[in-house]
Write a protein that holds these residues in place. Structure first.
Motif, short mmCIF file in Angstrom:
data_model
loop_
_atom_site.label_atom_id
_atom_site.label_comp_id
_atom_site.label_asym_id
_atom_site.label_seq_id
_atom_site.Cartn_x
_atom_site.Cartn_y
_atom_site.Cartn_z
N ASP A 1 0.82 -1.21 0.00
CA ASP A 1 0.00 0.00 0.00
C ASP A 1 0.85 1.25 0.00
OD1 ASP A 1 -2.40 -1.38 -0.03
OD2 ASP A 1 -2.54 -1.49 2.14
N VAL A 2 1.94 1.23 0.76
CA VAL A 2 2.83 2.39 0.80
C VAL A 2 3.39 2.66 -0.59
CG1 VAL A 2 4.97 3.31 1.76
CG2 VAL A 2 3.42 1.97 3.21
N LEU A 3 3.81 1.61 -1.30
CA LEU A 3 4.44 1.78 -2.61
C LEU A 3 3.48 2.38 -3.63
CD1 LEU A 3 6.48 -1.54 -2.81
CD2 LEU A 3 7.43 0.77 -2.69
N VAL A 4 2.28 1.82 -3.76
CA VAL A 4 1.39 2.25 -4.85
C VAL A 4 0.62 3.52 -4.50
CG1 VAL A 4 1.16 -0.11 -5.68
CG2 VAL A 4 -0.53 0.78 -4.07
N VAL A 5 0.42 3.81 -3.22
CA VAL A 5 -0.37 4.99 -2.85
C VAL A 5 0.50 6.24 -2.78
CG1 VAL A 5 -1.77 6.03 -1.02
CG2 VAL A 5 -2.14 3.65 -1.66
N THR A 6 1.71 6.12 -2.24
CA THR A 6 2.56 7.30 -2.04
C THR A 6 3.51 7.58 -3.19
OG1 THR A 6 4.29 6.02 -0.91
CG2 THR A 6 2.50 6.90 0.45
N ALA A 7 3.51 6.73 -4.23
CA ALA A 7 4.43 6.95 -5.35
C ALA A 7 4.06 8.22 -6.12
CB ALA A 7 4.39 5.74 -6.30
N SER B 1 -1.98 7.53 -6.56
CA SER B 1 -2.77 7.80 -5.36
C SER B 1 -3.58 6.56 -5.04
CB SER B 1 -3.70 9.00 -5.58
OG SER B 1 -4.68 8.70 -6.55
N ALA B 2 -4.46 6.67 -4.07
CA ALA B 2 -5.31 5.54 -3.70
C ALA B 2 -6.27 5.16 -4.81
CB ALA B 2 -6.08 5.86 -2.42
N GLU B 3 -6.49 6.05 -5.78
CA GLU B 3 -7.39 5.74 -6.89
C GLU B 3 -6.88 4.60 -7.76
OE1 GLU B 3 -8.02 9.30 -9.06
OE2 GLU B 3 -8.90 10.40 -7.37
N ILE B 4 -5.59 4.27 -7.63
CA ILE B 4 -5.04 3.18 -8.43
C ILE B 4 -5.53 1.81 -7.95
CG2 ILE B 4 -2.97 2.89 -7.03
CD1 ILE B 4 -1.38 2.31 -9.49
N ILE B 5 -5.91 1.71 -6.67
CA ILE B 5 -6.21 0.41 -6.08
C ILE B 5 -7.38 -0.29 -6.76
CG2 ILE B 5 -6.91 -0.75 -3.95
CD1 ILE B 5 -5.25 1.25 -2.40
N PRO B 6 -8.54 0.37 -7.00
CA PRO B 6 -9.63 -0.36 -7.67
C PRO B 6 -9.25 -0.90 -9.04
CG PRO B 6 -10.42 1.70 -6.72
CD PRO B 6 -8.95 1.73 -6.64
N PHE B 7 -8.52 -0.12 -9.84
CA PHE B 7 -8.10 -0.58 -11.15
C PHE B 7 -7.07 -1.70 -11.05
CE2 PHE B 7 -9.48 3.82 -11.61
CZ PHE B 7 -10.33 3.75 -12.70
N LEU B 8 -6.20 -1.58 -10.07
CA LEU B 8 -5.16 -2.60 -9.88
C LEU B 8 -5.76 -3.94 -9.49
CD1 LEU B 8 -2.10 -3.01 -9.90
CD2 LEU B 8 -2.04 -2.19 -7.54
N LYS B 9 -6.74 -3.93 -8.62
CA LYS B 9 -7.36 -5.18 -8.18
C LYS B 9 -8.11 -5.87 -9.31
CE LYS B 9 -7.98 -4.30 -3.23
NZ LYS B 9 -8.96 -4.18 -2.13
N THR B 10 -8.77 -5.07 -10.15
CA THR B 10 -9.61 -5.66 -11.19
C THR B 10 -8.82 -6.10 -12.42
OG1 THR B 10 -11.44 -4.25 -10.48
CG2 THR B 10 -11.63 -5.29 -12.64
N GLY C 1 -5.62 6.92 -12.39
CA GLY C 1 -5.52 5.59 -11.80
C GLY C 1 -5.07 4.53 -12.79
N PRO C 2 -5.74 4.38 -13.94
CA PRO C 2 -5.26 3.38 -14.91
C PRO C 2 -3.85 3.65 -15.43
CG PRO C 2 -7.52 4.05 -15.39
CD PRO C 2 -7.01 4.98 -14.34
N LEU C 3 -3.54 4.93 -15.68
CA LEU C 3 -2.21 5.25 -16.19
C LEU C 3 -1.11 5.03 -15.15
CD1 LEU C 3 -2.99 8.48 -18.26
CD2 LEU C 3 -2.49 6.18 -19.13
N ALA C 4 -1.48 5.16 -13.87
CA ALA C 4 -0.48 4.94 -12.82
C ALA C 4 0.00 3.48 -12.80
CB ALA C 4 -1.06 5.32 -11.46
N ILE C 5 -0.84 2.55 -13.26
CA ILE C 5 -0.41 1.14 -13.33
C ILE C 5 0.78 1.00 -14.26
CG2 ILE C 5 -1.13 -1.19 -14.00
CD1 ILE C 5 -3.95 -0.47 -13.16
#
Length: 631
Positions: free
Chosen positions: A129-135, A139-148, A219-223
């Motif tokens: 969580d630290v890596l993907v949220v604080t990079a 932001s935290a918006e990446i998490i829903p796209f990352l999980k799916t 969010g999608p581009l952050a992946i």
């Protein structure tokens, strides 16, 4: 009759032996010494302890010798029996504190393996969580796209690969083939991939695409922007599902017997062969105690290494130093897991298993959906599972976005997550100890409603602080906090209490709900919920958030709507819990009634009326005229 012989043990002696018979059967010590030290002819002892002679001579001396030899035969037989008892004692397996040493050689290494695996999982879960949220650029918006779009496909691909490997490799080779790449990757990430992240991440390309598509696609581009961090996120998720669920429990079930599992699995976090609601109320809440011990200690470890930045000089990347230290621990724990696995396979005998496999029902997605719709009981139970998965995701992602706003530094974010993990472990441990009282005092219905009630109350407080932070500012200022910090703390409490209630009450309630069902409905219902509801609950919240982010532009803009959706889902959850409570109590009442009827029928005895019995006859002699009467 005094002359009557009373049988006692091997020998049958008179009640009051007198005269010559007493002297013959009870010789003095000196006489036995003289008789048994004399050179006697060879003899054989028969099965009844008497001497066998090749010929009989009517000589008084020989007759006297035969009595002596008979006594000697009895003594030899007694000594042989004593030796046999000694051999049976020697064959008894050694025990320590009432547990066989062989069992301890399995359980202790399994316990250490379980601790190491969960210790690693907590470190990895907090770090991802630290890596993907604080990079930067994320932001935290990446998490829903990352999980799916990343986590789910890779999980499916991994399980397909695992299935192929299981067909060609031995169990030992399969274990090492799966776990060694995890250990190597986490070590390489801490010492190679993270230090080179600025070189391997396509940040320039991501910036161009973001400028073209707009901020709603951040969010999608952050992946793509932080692909190595996203890969770490997926590997950390797979560690929890693959190493814990597949490797560890598969190995534990391989080397333990059913009796050992019933006795020791509750210490690790899994129930074995619970078949009644009373057993479930007593043992299900205790099954996660071992897991939460590792959670507490690993949380303290994350906190300690996250605070290393305070002791470093200027210009040093404190998060890189902390990450190297934590990945070193993960690698060390992984190697310890491999050593324990090798030791058990080398020195512990495995139990023999039957080659016959039980057929398990296989239900496809459409069959599962049809079964869910057709059964009101299973439909309500499915609503509980889906509602929890969606609700916890809606709140958790929003909370993590506020957490980044409060703690933008990776070290500060990680230190907070260490405290969060420790508090979650302590709260869950305490709730598991108290949950048995809740079940005994208030029953299944109240226990099933506690989790949605806790999530609703804390969720309302959390969203209120976010949406109406201005009116609450004077109040929280008196407590020395800003509305943002208060929202972070309330969100943390919401996650802590929701997860502790889930592990200690929601999961036991869900498993208990299957018990009163008939075998067919129980098996098909559980298969349907596993196939449809668990994935739907996990991905449902992510899909809702993705739709909101793409529609309203950001997670912050969609927060009011997420709060309304959360309220509606929890309300449906409570309604389903109430409906299921009535059905559950009805089934339990029917089951208790059946048990009472069976108990009453087993107590029926024949009773004969006095007029039916002829004079001088006992009622037991007239079974044909008896009539069964319940007592």
């Amino acid at each position: 009759m005094e002359g009557l012989i009373q049988p006692r043990g091997i020998l049958s002696l008179p009640a009051k032996p007198t005269g010559a018979r007493t002297l013959l059967l009870q010789p003095s010590h000196a006489l036995k010494q003289r008789l048994f030290t004399r050179n006697l002819p060879p003899l054989s002892i028969s099965s009844n302890g008497h001497s066998k002679f090749q010929s009989f001579h009517p000589n008084p001396h020989k007759i006297s010798i035969s009595h002596r030899e008979r006594n000697r035969g009895f003594i030899c037989k007694a000594e042989a029996a004593a030796a046999g008892e000694g051999d049976s004692t020697a064959l008894t397996p050694p025990k320590v504190f009432g547990v066989e040493v062989t069992t301890l050689k399995k359980i202790i290494p399994l316990g250490l393996m379980f601790f190491c695996i969960l210790f690693n999982y907590t470190i990895l879960r907090d770090t991802k969580d630290v890596l993907v949220v604080t990079a930067k650029g994320s932001s935290a918006e990446i998490i829903p796209f990352l999980k799916t779009w990343v986590n789910l496909p890779m999980a499916i691909g991994f399980m397909l690969l695992y299935t192929k490997l299981s067909n060609v490799l031995s169990k030992k080779a399969l274990f090492y083939t799966v776990i060694v790449p995890f250990i190597a990757y986490f070590g390489a990430f801490g010492f190679v991939m993270y230090p080179l992240s600025s070189l391997i991440h396509p940040e320039a390309l991501a910036d161009k695409l973001l400028a073209t598509l707009g901020p709603r696609f951040m969010g999608p581009l952050a992946i793509m922007r932080i692909w190595s961090f996203c890969l770490f996120y997926v590997m950390a998720e797979l560690w929890g599902s693959v190493v814990v669920s597949v490797l560890f429990w598969g190995f534990a079930n391989q080397i333990t017997t059913v009796d050992e599992a019933k006795k020791f699995y509750p210490l690790f976090g899994l129930g074995a062969n619970i078949t009644t609601v009373d057993e479930a109320k007593k043992f299900y809440p205790l099954f996660g105690l071992g897991a939460n011990v590792a959670l507490i200690f690993s949380g303290r470890t994350v906190k300690y290494f996250s605070n290393m930045r305070k002791n470093l000089g200027p210009g040093v990347d404190g998060w890189a130093v902390s990450l190297k230290a934590m990945m070193s621990i993960v690698v060390g724990m992984g190697l310890a897991i491999c050593f324990l696995y090798w030791w058990v396979n080398r020195y512990v005998p495995l139990p023999t298993r039957s080659k016959k496999k039980k057929a398990k029902p296989q239900m496809g997605t459409m069959e599962s959906l049809k079964f869910l719709v057709s059964s009101p009981y299973i439909r309500d139970l499915a609503t509980l599972v889906v509602a929890y998965g969606i609700s916890i995701n809606l709140v958790e992602v929003t909370w993590k976005s506020k957490l980044k706003a409060q703690f933008p530094s990776p070290n500060e974010y990680s230190a907070f997550m260490g405290d969060f993990s420790t508090c979650t472990g302590i709260a869950t441990f305490t709730m598991m100890l108290l949950s048995q009282y809740v079940f005994d005092k208030y029953g299944w219905g109240v226990a099933a409603k506690i989790t949605p009630t806790v999530l609703l109350v804390t969720g309302v407080a959390f969203f209120s602080l976010i949406l109406f932070g201005g009116p609450f500012a004077p109040l929280v200022a008196k407590l020395g906090m800003t509305p943002l910090l208060a929202a972070v703390y309330v969100g943390a409490l919401q996650n802590i209490f929701s997860k502790s209630a889930k592990y200690s009450l929601f999961d036991p309630c869900k498993e208990m709900a299957y018990i009163p069902l008939d075998e067919d409905t129980k098996v098909k219902g559980k298969a349907a919920i596993d196939v449809v509801c668990n994935p739907l609950g996990k991905s449902g919240g992510a899909l809702i958030q993705q739709f909101m982010i793409l529609t309203f532009g950001s997670l912050a803009s969609s927060t009011p709507y997420l709060g309304v959706i959360l309220l509606g889902i929890v309300t449906a959850w409570l309604a389903a819990a109430k409906s299921l409570e009535g059905q559950f109590n009805t089934l339990m009442s029917e089951e208790e009634l059946e048990k009472e009827m069976e108990r009453a029928s087993s107590l029926k005895i024949p009773v004969v009326s006095q007029e039916d019995a002829s004079p001088g006859e006992s009622t037991s002699q007239l079974p044909e005229k008896s009539a069964p009467t319940s007592i």
